[in-house]
Design a protein around this motif. Structure first.
Motif, PDB file in Angstrom:
ATOM      1  N   MET A  70       0.810  -1.214   0.000  1.00 29.64           N
ATOM      2  CA  MET A  70       0.000   0.000   0.000  1.00 29.64           C
ATOM      3  C   MET A  70       0.848   1.270   0.000  1.00 29.64           C
ATOM      4  O   MET A  70       0.447   2.295  -0.517  1.00 29.64           O
ATOM      5  CB  MET A  70      -0.923   0.033   1.228  1.00 29.64           C
ATOM      6  N   GLN A  71       2.010   1.200   0.649  1.00 30.09           N
ATOM      7  CA  GLN A  71       2.835   2.401   0.751  1.00 30.09           C
ATOM      8  C   GLN A  71       4.286   2.000   0.963  1.00 30.09           C
ATOM      9  O   GLN A  71       4.576   1.007   1.627  1.00 30.09           O
ATOM     10  CB  GLN A  71       2.370   3.270   1.927  1.00 30.09           C
ATOM     11  N   VAL A  72       5.166   2.807   0.373  1.00 26.60           N
ATOM     12  CA  VAL A  72       6.600   2.628   0.570  1.00 26.60           C
ATOM     13  C   VAL A  72       7.172   3.981   0.962  1.00 26.60           C
ATOM     14  O   VAL A  72       6.917   4.991   0.291  1.00 26.60           O
ATOM     15  CB  VAL A  72       7.297   2.127  -0.713  1.00 26.60           C
ATOM     16  N   ILE A  73       7.920   4.012   2.060  1.00 26.38           N
ATOM     17  CA  ILE A  73       8.577   5.234   2.510  1.00 26.38           C
ATOM     18  C   ILE A  73      10.052   4.908   2.715  1.00 26.38           C
ATOM     19  O   ILE A  73      10.386   3.892   3.336  1.00 26.38           O
ATOM     20  CB  ILE A  73       7.972   5.753   3.832  1.00 26.38           C
ATOM     21  N   ILE A  74      10.913   5.770   2.184  1.00 25.95           N
ATOM     22  CA  ILE A  74      12.350   5.610   2.407  1.00 25.95           C
ATOM     23  C   ILE A  74      12.827   6.785   3.251  1.00 25.95           C
ATOM     24  O   ILE A  74      12.550   7.941   2.923  1.00 25.95           O
ATOM     25  CB  ILE A  74      13.132   5.559   1.084  1.00 25.95           C
ATOM     26  N   THR A  75      13.517   6.461   4.349  1.00 28.82           N
ATOM     27  CA  THR A  75      14.092   7.512   5.184  1.00 28.82           C
ATOM     28  C   THR A  75      15.599   7.294   5.260  1.00 28.82           C
ATOM     29  O   THR A  75      16.081   6.163   5.144  1.00 28.82           O
ATOM     30  CB  THR A  75      13.510   7.493   6.615  1.00 28.82           C
ATOM     31  N   ASP A  76      16.322   8.397   5.460  1.00 27.58           N
ATOM     32  CA  ASP A  76      17.765   8.257   5.661  1.00 27.58           C
ATOM     33  C   ASP A  76      18.032   7.961   7.130  1.00 27.58           C
ATOM     34  O   ASP A  76      17.109   7.861   7.938  1.00 27.58           O
ATOM     35  CB  ASP A  76      18.521   9.478   5.128  1.00 27.58           C
ATOM     36  N   ILE A  77      19.312   7.828   7.494  1.00 27.94           N
ATOM     37  CA  ILE A  77      19.591   7.396   8.871  1.00 27.94           C
ATOM     38  C   ILE A  77      19.277   8.470   9.891  1.00 27.94           C
ATOM     39  O   ILE A  77      19.188   8.176  11.077  1.00 27.94           O
ATOM     40  CB  ILE A  77      21.036   6.876   9.053  1.00 27.94           C
TER      41      ILE A  77
ATOM     42  N   SER B 231       8.584   8.759  -0.948  1.00 31.80           N
ATOM     43  CA  SER B 231       7.327   8.173  -0.486  1.00 31.80           C
ATOM     44  C   SER B 231       6.443   7.900  -1.693  1.00 31.80           C
ATOM     45  O   SER B 231       6.363   8.729  -2.605  1.00 31.80           O
ATOM     46  CB  SER B 231       6.628   9.147   0.460  1.00 31.80           C
ATOM     47  N   ILE B 232       5.807   6.755  -1.707  1.00 33.16           N
ATOM     48  CA  ILE B 232       4.833   6.462  -2.752  1.00 33.16           C
ATOM     49  C   ILE B 232       3.686   5.687  -2.123  1.00 33.16           C
ATOM     50  O   ILE B 232       3.897   4.856  -1.238  1.00 33.16           O
ATOM     51  CB  ILE B 232       5.462   5.672  -3.929  1.00 33.16           C
ATOM     52  N   SER B 233       2.465   6.012  -2.540  1.00 30.97           N
ATOM     53  CA  SER B 233       1.292   5.294  -2.057  1.00 30.97           C
ATOM     54  C   SER B 233       0.591   4.623  -3.221  1.00 30.97           C
ATOM     55  O   SER B 233       0.631   5.111  -4.351  1.00 30.97           O
ATOM     56  CB  SER B 233       0.314   6.257  -1.381  1.00 30.97           C
ATOM     57  N   ASN B 234      -0.043   3.521  -2.899  1.00 32.09           N
ATOM     58  CA  ASN B 234      -0.821   2.783  -3.889  1.00 32.09           C
ATOM     59  C   ASN B 234      -2.142   3.519  -4.077  1.00 32.09           C
ATOM     60  O   ASN B 234      -2.999   3.500  -3.214  1.00 32.09           O
ATOM     61  CB  ASN B 234      -1.046   1.367  -3.347  1.00 32.09           C
ATOM     62  N   GLU B 235      -2.282   4.178  -5.189  1.00 32.45           N
ATOM     63  CA  GLU B 235      -3.526   4.894  -5.465  1.00 32.45           C
ATOM     64  C   GLU B 235      -4.177   4.270  -6.683  1.00 32.45           C
ATOM     65  O   GLU B 235      -3.526   4.090  -7.706  1.00 32.45           O
ATOM     66  CB  GLU B 235      -3.227   6.366  -5.735  1.00 32.45           C
ATOM     67  N   GLY B 236      -5.428   3.969  -6.568  1.00 32.88           N
ATOM     68  CA  GLY B 236      -6.144   3.421  -7.709  1.00 32.88           C
ATOM     69  C   GLY B 236      -5.631   2.080  -8.171  1.00 32.88           C
ATOM     70  O   GLY B 236      -5.661   1.775  -9.352  1.00 32.88           O
ATOM     71  N   GLY B 237      -5.128   1.282  -7.235  1.00 36.01           N
ATOM     72  CA  GLY B 237      -4.790  -0.096  -7.570  1.00 36.01           C
ATOM     73  C   GLY B 237      -3.492  -0.277  -8.326  1.00 36.01           C
ATOM     74  O   GLY B 237      -3.249  -1.339  -8.869  1.00 36.01           O
TER      75      GLY B 237
ATOM     76  N   VAL C  42      13.766   1.408   4.646  1.00 35.95           N
ATOM     77  CA  VAL C  42      12.610   1.349   3.768  1.00 35.95           C
ATOM     78  C   VAL C  42      11.465   0.731   4.547  1.00 35.95           C
ATOM     79  O   VAL C  42      11.577  -0.387   5.055  1.00 35.95           O
ATOM     80  CB  VAL C  42      12.906   0.508   2.512  1.00 35.95           C
ATOM     81  N   THR C  43      10.371   1.472   4.655  1.00 34.65           N
ATOM     82  CA  THR C  43       9.171   0.968   5.316  1.00 34.65           C
ATOM     83  C   THR C  43       8.180   0.569   4.234  1.00 34.65           C
ATOM     84  O   THR C  43       7.766   1.403   3.425  1.00 34.65           O
ATOM     85  CB  THR C  43       8.551   2.051   6.215  1.00 34.65           C
ATOM     86  N   VAL C  44       7.838  -0.710   4.216  1.00 36.07           N
ATOM     87  CA  VAL C  44       6.881  -1.244   3.252  1.00 36.07           C
ATOM     88  C   VAL C  44       5.617  -1.585   4.024  1.00 36.07           C
ATOM     89  O   VAL C  44       5.643  -2.431   4.919  1.00 36.07           O
ATOM     90  CB  VAL C  44       7.448  -2.499   2.554  1.00 36.07           C
ATOM     91  N   SER C  45       4.528  -0.905   3.698  1.00 35.37           N
ATOM     92  CA  SER C  45       3.260  -1.154   4.394  1.00 35.37           C
ATOM     93  C   SER C  45       2.312  -1.906   3.481  1.00 35.37           C
ATOM     94  O   SER C  45       2.098  -1.509   2.332  1.00 35.37           O
ATOM     95  CB  SER C  45       2.612   0.168   4.806  1.00 35.37           C
ATOM     96  N   THR C  46       1.737  -2.992   4.012  1.00 32.64           N
ATOM     97  CA  THR C  46       0.675  -3.697   3.310  1.00 32.64           C
ATOM     98  C   THR C  46      -0.608  -3.507   4.116  1.00 32.64           C
ATOM     99  O   THR C  46      -0.619  -2.810   5.129  1.00 32.64           O
ATOM    100  CB  THR C  46       1.002  -5.199   3.180  1.00 32.64           C
TER     101      THR C  46
END
Length: 84
Positions: free
Chosen positions: A29-36, A43-49, A67-71
């Protein structure tokens, strides 16, 4: 499947692109990349499938990121090393 079945992100270390996987096949659903330092650099979100399965990281400096991967049901945080 295959050798990456438990990897959420590969390759790691990465150079210009990463491929994303959720461990149990849940839609990402969403991927966020943060530095240390904790600063969000991507950041990217799943929009419209749309399927999020690949991220272009070529704009990021070499270094260590998280990298935070949210499902729908889970959240995975993976350390990612970027090399140039």
């Amino acid at each position: 499947g295959g050798i990456h079945s438990n990897a959420v992100i590969y390759p790691n270390p990465a150079y210009d692109k990463i491929t994303l996987n959720s461990k149990n096949g849940d839609e990402i659903m969403q991927v966020i990349i943060t530095d240390i330092t904790g600063k969000m650099v991507y950041s990217i979100s799943n929009e419209g499938g749309m399927t999020i399965d690949r991220v272009d990281i070529s704009f990021l400096q070499a270094g260590t990121y998280f990298v935070t991967v949210s499902t729908l049901n889970n959240k995975y945080i993976e350390k990612l090393v970027i090399v140039k």
